[in-house]
Write an enzyme that holds these catalytic residues in place. Sequence first.
Site, mmCIF file in Angstrom:
data_model
loop_
_atom_site.group_PDB
_atom_site.id
_atom_site.type_symbol
_atom_site.label_atom_id
_atom_site.label_comp_id
_atom_site.label_asym_id
_atom_site.label_seq_id
_atom_site.Cartn_x
_atom_site.Cartn_y
_atom_site.Cartn_z
ATOM 1 N N HIS A 190 0.828 -1.203 0.000
ATOM 2 C CA HIS A 190 0.000 0.000 0.000
ATOM 3 C C HIS A 190 0.865 1.257 0.000
ATOM 4 O O HIS A 190 0.503 2.278 -0.587
ATOM 5 C CB HIS A 190 -0.891 0.041 1.254
ATOM 6 N N ASP A 262 -4.897 -7.151 -6.855
ATOM 7 C CA ASP A 262 -5.155 -6.302 -5.698
ATOM 8 C C ASP A 262 -5.382 -4.893 -6.245
ATOM 9 O O ASP A 262 -5.286 -4.655 -7.463
ATOM 10 C CB ASP A 262 -3.978 -6.356 -4.730
#
Length: 336
Positions: A190, A262
């Site tokens: 992230h 993702d």
Amino acid sequence: MVKLLKNTVGVRFWVGFSGTYWNDEIRMLIDDYKVGGLVLFRRNIIDSEQLLDFVSTIQSRALASLGRKLFIAVDQEGGAVRRLSFLENPAPRLLANSVDTIEERQINVSRASTETAQVLRLHGVDVNLAPVLDRVQDETTHFLGNRSFGSDPAEVGLLGSLWIQIHKKHGVYSVAKHFPGLSYALVDPHEHKLSVVWRSSSDMIADLQPFEAAIRSGVFGVMVSHGIYPLWDPQWPAPLSTTVCREWLRKRLSFGGLVLSDDLDMKAISDHFPPEIVAERSTMAAVDCLLVCNNFYHFDKLYEALCCLIEANSSVREAHHESVCRIEQKFQRRLQ
């Protein structure tokens, strides 16, 4: 043929959006982009009544516009990662507490999975982006924390498969993540550009075991991590790697369900690779569903890049058609 395939580009995207009620952004995603799915976050959910009405409105408009409903997905793992704040369940690691017997752990997971699936189904949410099948040794130091069922590959596979089977029983699809495993990733994708996962052959075999169990359980989808796995492919992150996705997940593990990226807005991808590369390599790698959860501009660029590639590149066109066929099979099964 090319024009027909260009009209199917949107079905491969699952997109995050803003707002808690029907708005022009959602209308555009359905009518203009013809997306395959929407991903809900806490920013979209006020309470149970609002969510029920919201999803019902979305699906009615999708059915009228596209002749099909959308996949509506959330991350409802339990613990800190739960988009439905009114649905409280313990984190996976707490369900698999080491002081319990394996039978007690299975009961804990069964109970949590049942409650989660029933509530999701009631609110029209048909895809849960769970369970996490990464093996985590120490939840106090690893960035995944208590989102994993533990570190033992057999037990993670057992409990994860139980979660999947119960969700399926209650009419909710599960997505196992994050293939082929982030257990030894040192940084969170992230927040960082690259997460290199250095693993030996024996380590990788152990990391794959829970995913093999999930595949045997008939899991709907597998989400691919943004890690780089030098043992298999030293250059490309997993969702852009034909070795990771097509060779290992599709061929060697015989997975015929949907492969999901993702969130492509994560810095591991968005800060490092242009839309043209992401669209081309993910398609050639046999990634079916491209998740773009936070940046509409980024989604639009990926969408346009894929449209151009389909028109110009016959190999991409063929791989895209394969993904669309797999997705359409899933749509058809929902109608049966």
